[in-house]
Design a protein around this motif. Structure first.
Motif, PDB file in Angstrom:
ATOM      1  N   THR A 127       0.784  -1.135  -0.132  1.00  0.00           N
ATOM      2  CA  THR A 127       0.017   0.077  -0.089  1.00  0.00           C
ATOM      3  C   THR A 127       0.841   1.263  -0.099  1.00  0.00           C
ATOM      4  OG1 THR A 127      -1.608  -0.900   1.296  1.00  0.00           O
ATOM      5  CG2 THR A 127      -1.726   1.181   1.191  1.00  0.00           C
ATOM      6  N   ILE A 128       0.502   1.922  -1.216  1.00  0.00           N
ATOM      7  CA  ILE A 128       1.388   3.507  -1.115  1.00  0.00           C
ATOM      8  C   ILE A 128       0.158   4.437  -0.905  1.00  0.00           C
ATOM      9  CG2 ILE A 128       2.302   4.961  -2.636  1.00  0.00           C
ATOM     10  CD1 ILE A 128       4.132   2.809  -2.102  1.00  0.00           C
ATOM     11  N   LEU A 129       0.540   5.353   0.155  1.00  0.00           N
ATOM     12  CA  LEU A 129      -0.378   6.471   0.624  1.00  0.00           C
ATOM     13  C   LEU A 129       0.115   7.793   0.030  1.00  0.00           C
ATOM     14  CD1 LEU A 129      -0.915   5.409   4.333  1.00  0.00           C
ATOM     15  CD2 LEU A 129      -2.201   4.848   2.208  1.00  0.00           C
ATOM     16  N   LEU A 130      -0.784   8.500  -0.406  1.00  0.00           N
ATOM     17  CA  LEU A 130      -0.763  10.100  -0.783  1.00  0.00           C
ATOM     18  C   LEU A 130      -1.301  10.726   0.416  1.00  0.00           C
ATOM     19  CD1 LEU A 130      -1.352  10.032  -4.552  1.00  0.00           C
ATOM     20  CD2 LEU A 130       0.742   9.955  -3.539  1.00  0.00           C
ATOM     21  N   THR A 131      -0.542  11.473   1.110  1.00  0.00           N
ATOM     22  CA  THR A 131      -1.250  12.042   2.215  1.00  0.00           C
ATOM     23  C   THR A 131      -0.605  13.285   2.922  1.00  0.00           C
ATOM     24  OG1 THR A 131      -2.044  11.463   4.449  1.00  0.00           O
ATOM     25  CG2 THR A 131      -0.008  10.503   3.715  1.00  0.00           C
ATOM     26  N   SER A 132      -1.254  13.926   3.639  1.00  0.00           N
ATOM     27  CA  SER A 132      -0.563  15.119   4.535  1.00  0.00           C
ATOM     28  C   SER A 132      -0.273  14.297   6.034  1.00  0.00           C
ATOM     29  CB  SER A 132      -1.199  16.129   4.348  1.00  0.00           C
ATOM     30  OG  SER A 132      -2.710  16.158   4.840  1.00  0.00           O
ATOM     31  N   ASN A 133      -0.835  13.433   6.349  1.00  0.00           N
ATOM     32  CA  ASN A 133      -0.781  12.957   7.687  1.00  0.00           C
ATOM     33  C   ASN A 133       0.612  12.739   7.986  1.00  0.00           C
ATOM     34  OD1 ASN A 133      -3.665  12.750   7.117  1.00  0.00           O
ATOM     35  ND2 ASN A 133      -3.920  10.786   7.653  1.00  0.00           N
ATOM     36  N   ALA A 134       0.621  12.186   9.354  1.00  0.00           N
ATOM     37  CA  ALA A 134       2.084  12.220  10.170  1.00  0.00           C
ATOM     38  C   ALA A 134       2.413  10.676   9.541  1.00  0.00           C
ATOM     39  CB  ALA A 134       2.065  11.952  11.300  1.00  0.00           C
ATOM     40  N   PRO A 135       3.552  10.632   8.632  1.00  0.00           N
ATOM     41  CA  PRO A 135       3.981   9.475   8.077  1.00  0.00           C
ATOM     42  C   PRO A 135       4.497   8.307   8.959  1.00  0.00           C
ATOM     43  CG  PRO A 135       5.549  11.163   7.563  1.00  0.00           C
ATOM     44  CD  PRO A 135       4.311  11.642   8.162  1.00  0.00           C
ATOM     45  N   LEU A 136       4.946   8.574   9.971  1.00  0.00           N
ATOM     46  CA  LEU A 136       5.440   7.647  11.013  1.00  0.00           C
ATOM     47  C   LEU A 136       4.422   6.728  11.475  1.00  0.00           C
ATOM     48  CD1 LEU A 136       8.339   9.495  12.684  1.00  0.00           C
ATOM     49  CD2 LEU A 136       8.512   7.820  10.847  1.00  0.00           C
ATOM     50  N   ASP A 137       3.444   7.404  11.594  1.00  0.00           N
ATOM     51  CA  ASP A 137       2.021   6.734  12.264  1.00  0.00           C
ATOM     52  C   ASP A 137       1.567   5.737  11.299  1.00  0.00           C
ATOM     53  OD1 ASP A 137       2.209   8.157  14.639  1.00  0.00           O
ATOM     54  OD2 ASP A 137       0.852   9.697  14.019  1.00  0.00           O
ATOM     55  N   LEU A 138       1.438   6.233  10.105  1.00  0.00           N
ATOM     56  CA  LEU A 138       1.012   5.459   8.924  1.00  0.00           C
ATOM     57  C   LEU A 138       1.957   4.286   8.751  1.00  0.00           C
ATOM     58  CD1 LEU A 138      -0.212   8.511   6.500  1.00  0.00           C
ATOM     59  CD2 LEU A 138      -1.599   6.960   7.999  1.00  0.00           C
ATOM     60  N   ILE A 139       3.009   4.371   8.845  1.00  0.00           N
ATOM     61  CA  ILE A 139       4.249   3.364   8.536  1.00  0.00           C
ATOM     62  C   ILE A 139       3.834   2.065   9.788  1.00  0.00           C
ATOM     63  CG2 ILE A 139       6.599   2.621   8.877  1.00  0.00           C
ATOM     64  CD1 ILE A 139       6.897   5.572   7.542  1.00  0.00           C
ATOM     65  N   ARG A 140       3.717   2.721  10.888  1.00  0.00           N
ATOM     66  CA  ARG A 140       3.585   2.053  12.024  1.00  0.00           C
ATOM     67  C   ARG A 140       2.220   1.138  11.901  1.00  0.00           C
ATOM     68  NH1 ARG A 140       4.962   6.675  15.492  1.00  0.00           N
ATOM     69  NH2 ARG A 140       7.022   6.240  15.742  1.00  0.00           N
ATOM     70  N   ALA A 141       1.200   1.794  11.268  1.00  0.00           N
ATOM     71  CA  ALA A 141      -0.156   1.224  11.199  1.00  0.00           C
ATOM     72  C   ALA A 141      -0.031   0.205   9.815  1.00  0.00           C
ATOM     73  CB  ALA A 141      -1.214   2.197  10.606  1.00  0.00           C
ATOM     74  N   GLY A 142       0.940   0.326   8.954  1.00  0.00           N
ATOM     75  CA  GLY A 142       1.314  -0.917   7.897  1.00  0.00           C
ATOM     76  C   GLY A 142       1.376  -0.197   6.447  1.00  0.00           C
ATOM     77  N   ALA A 143       1.693   0.892   6.429  1.00  0.00           N
ATOM     78  CA  ALA A 143       1.847   1.137   4.778  1.00  0.00           C
ATOM     79  C   ALA A 143       3.226   0.861   4.391  1.00  0.00           C
ATOM     80  CB  ALA A 143       1.776   2.948   5.066  1.00  0.00           C
ATOM     81  N   HIS A 144       3.351   0.765   3.117  1.00  0.00           N
ATOM     82  CA  HIS A 144       4.478   0.267   2.630  1.00  0.00           C
ATOM     83  C   HIS A 144       5.093   1.314   1.894  1.00  0.00           C
ATOM     84  CE1 HIS A 144       3.114  -3.644   3.384  1.00  0.00           C
ATOM     85  NE2 HIS A 144       4.281  -4.288   3.135  1.00  0.00           N
ATOM     86  N   GLY A 145       4.610   2.475   1.897  1.00  0.00           N
ATOM     87  CA  GLY A 145       4.919   3.713   1.229  1.00  0.00           C
ATOM     88  C   GLY A 145       4.310   4.987   1.778  1.00  0.00           C
ATOM     89  N   VAL A 146       4.743   6.121   1.680  1.00  0.00           N
ATOM     90  CA  VAL A 146       4.107   7.121   2.117  1.00  0.00           C
ATOM     91  C   VAL A 146       4.577   8.467   1.384  1.00  0.00           C
ATOM     92  CG1 VAL A 146       3.404   8.977   4.110  1.00  0.00           C
ATOM     93  CG2 VAL A 146       3.559   6.129   4.468  1.00  0.00           C
ATOM     94  N   LEU A 147       3.801   9.137   0.438  1.00  0.00           N
ATOM     95  CA  LEU A 147       4.329  10.117  -0.306  1.00  0.00           C
ATOM     96  C   LEU A 147       3.577  11.257  -0.100  1.00  0.00           C
ATOM     97  CD1 LEU A 147       4.720   8.376  -3.868  1.00  0.00           C
ATOM     98  CD2 LEU A 147       6.617   8.926  -2.164  1.00  0.00           C
ATOM     99  N   PRO A 148       3.967  12.630  -0.075  1.00  0.00           N
ATOM    100  CA  PRO A 148       3.277  13.969   0.036  1.00  0.00           C
ATOM    101  C   PRO A 148       2.199  14.041  -1.005  1.00  0.00           C
ATOM    102  CG  PRO A 148       5.622  14.383  -0.692  1.00  0.00           C
ATOM    103  CD  PRO A 148       5.462  12.875  -0.587  1.00  0.00           C
TER     104      PRO A 148
END
Length: 162
Positions: free
Chosen positions: A71-92
């Protein structure tokens, strides 16, 4: 070909992401869904990657359910929280088409993708330490490059204790 499942709250955003992914020669759109439908469709379609524009107010429960998906997320959320929740990628949110394409390719092979700028912009997270003062002192000496024998001599303890 990389099959991509697209998710976003807004139908307009879903259409835009779909168009972007369809222009990528290495990708094919497996589906386009709202976040409420995402888990069900992901389990049914087994896409190589999920591209999800997650809104600031959306719950990360679905993300936890998808932690075995790429899962790759496009977000303005706090990326570290999303990584901990299971995201495999976080992009602005302002990630370019090239960046999204590279992220999808990497995610499809199981790699994690994180924008350094995005991570740097999040507040630093302090990890609480349950070390004693003495343990912290020993760790500092190790970080300075001292050998166990030298640390033991300086602290007046056995080398085994170090």
């Amino acid at each position: 070909m990389i099959s991509v499942l697209i998710a976003a709250s807004s139908p307009v955003v879903r259409a835009g992401l779909r168009s972007l992914v369809e222009e990528m020669p290495e990708c094919v759109v497996a589906g386009s869904v709202s976040p409420g439908e995402l888990v069900e469709h992901a389990l049914e379609l087994h896409p190589d990657a999920i591209l999800w524009q997650i809104a600031a107010d959306e719950d990360a429960a679905a993300l936890r359910a998808l932690q075995h998906q790429n899962t790759i997320l496009l977000t303005s959320n706090a990326p570290l929280d999303l990584i901990r929740a299971g995201a495999h990628g976080v992009l602005p949110l302002e990630a370019s088409a090239d960046q999204i394409g590279m992220a999808l390719e990497a995610a499809a092979t199981g790699l994690g993708i994180f924008s350094p700028h995005h991570l740097d912009s999040s507040p630093a997270t302090r990890i609480s330490s349950h070390l004693t003062g003495r343990e912290t002192e020993v760790l500092r000496m190790i970080a300075e490059g001292l050998a166990n024998k030298e640390i033991a001599w300086r602290l007046g303890i056995s080398e085994h204790t170090v």
